[in-house]
Write a protein that holds these residues in place. Structure first.
Motif, PDB file in Angstrom:
ATOM      1  N   THR A   9       0.467  -0.966  -0.029  1.00  0.00           N
ATOM      2  CA  THR A   9       0.101   0.232   0.364  1.00  0.00           C
ATOM      3  C   THR A   9       1.290   1.047  -0.230  1.00  0.00           C
ATOM      4  N   GLY A  10       0.583   3.122  -0.120  1.00  0.00           N
ATOM      5  CA  GLY A  10       1.330   3.635  -0.172  1.00  0.00           C
ATOM      6  C   GLY A  10       1.817   4.035   1.375  1.00  0.00           C
ATOM      7  N   THR A  11       0.902   3.389   2.799  1.00  0.00           N
ATOM      8  CA  THR A  11       1.926   3.947   3.298  1.00  0.00           C
ATOM      9  C   THR A  11       3.268   3.422   3.994  1.00  0.00           C
ATOM     10  N   ALA A  35       7.293  -0.896   9.870  1.00  0.00           N
ATOM     11  CA  ALA A  35       6.439   0.138  10.551  1.00  0.00           C
ATOM     12  C   ALA A  35       5.364   0.827  10.163  1.00  0.00           C
ATOM     13  N   GLU A  36       4.599   1.034  10.892  1.00  0.00           N
ATOM     14  CA  GLU A  36       3.510   2.397  10.830  1.00  0.00           C
ATOM     15  C   GLU A  36       3.710   3.612   9.930  1.00  0.00           C
ATOM     16  N   TYR A  37       3.518   3.659   8.929  1.00  0.00           N
ATOM     17  CA  TYR A  37       4.050   5.165   8.502  1.00  0.00           C
ATOM     18  C   TYR A  37       3.522   6.332   9.530  1.00  0.00           C
ATOM     19  N   PHE A  38       4.917   6.924   9.940  1.00  0.00           N
ATOM     20  CA  PHE A  38       3.965   9.115  10.644  1.00  0.00           C
ATOM     21  C   PHE A  38       3.436   9.473  10.401  1.00  0.00           C
ATOM     22  N   ASN A  89      -5.767   5.574   7.208  1.00  0.00           N
ATOM     23  CA  ASN A  89      -5.414   4.739   6.733  1.00  0.00           C
ATOM     24  C   ASN A  89      -4.319   3.921   5.875  1.00  0.00           C
ATOM     25  N   ASN A  90      -3.651   4.228   7.345  1.00  0.00           N
ATOM     26  CA  ASN A  90      -1.703   3.940   7.907  1.00  0.00           C
ATOM     27  C   ASN A  90      -2.537   2.044   7.475  1.00  0.00           C
ATOM     28  N   HIS A  91      -0.814   1.342   7.308  1.00  0.00           N
ATOM     29  CA  HIS A  91      -1.307   0.026   6.949  1.00  0.00           C
ATOM     30  C   HIS A  91      -1.230  -0.751   8.137  1.00  0.00           C
TER      31      HIS A  91
END
Length: 153
Positions: free
Chosen positions: A33-35, A67-70, A75-77
């Motif tokens: 996904t984008g993040t 890691a989750e995008y800061f 809609n974070n992964h």
């Protein structure tokens, strides 16, 4: 101001080379996904305890940590979700037949960003090492270190 993103991201699974004897390798694309791709470009990923499975003609990488995008919003992964690998049918067939054999597994060894900016994973057909094989690996590594020291002085 935009963050400086390094193009030469190389995330390695060092444990794989110690625990397994790598027989054949394949370079696979990965569905993200984008993040997730943004986190990988920042180097926030890990291949520790990661493995691959072939299910219904598709290869999935399990337990891969990104890691989750800061700066991600609602809609974070999810950090440890299953991700699909993109391989040709011929490569998938090879991986499937190898993984059916006893003692063989599919292990991701390296995650990197290629020159086009796409995330790629190098997966290997691997055979588990016995305890004495691991001791031999440690001995070889120590001997190589000693030889390097001797040549430097």
């Amino acid at each position: 101001m935009k963050e400086k993103i390094s193009k030469n991201i190389q995330i390695k699974n060092k444990r794989a080379t110690f625990d397994y004897e790598l027989l054949d390798t394949f370079t696979a694309g990965i569905v993200l996904t984008g993040t997730e791709i943004k986190s990988i470009r920042l180097g926030k990923a890990s291949l520790v305890d990661t493995f691959c499975l072939v299910e219904k003609g598709e290869v999935w990488v399990k337990n891969m940590y990104i890691a989750e995008y800061f700066y991600g919003t609602y809609n974070n992964h999810i950090a440890r979700r299953d991700r699909k690998l993109l391989l040709t049918r011929k490569e998938i067939r090879k991986l499937e037949t190898a993984s059916r054999n006893n003692g063989f597994t599919i292990v991701p060894t390296r995650l990197f960003i290629n020159e086009k900016g796409l995330a790629k994973v190098i997966v290997a057909i691997a055979k588990g090492k016995k305890e004495y094989d691991k001791r031999d690996s440690i001995k070889e590594r120590d001997d190589k270190r000693e030889m390097d020291r001797a040549f430097k002085h």
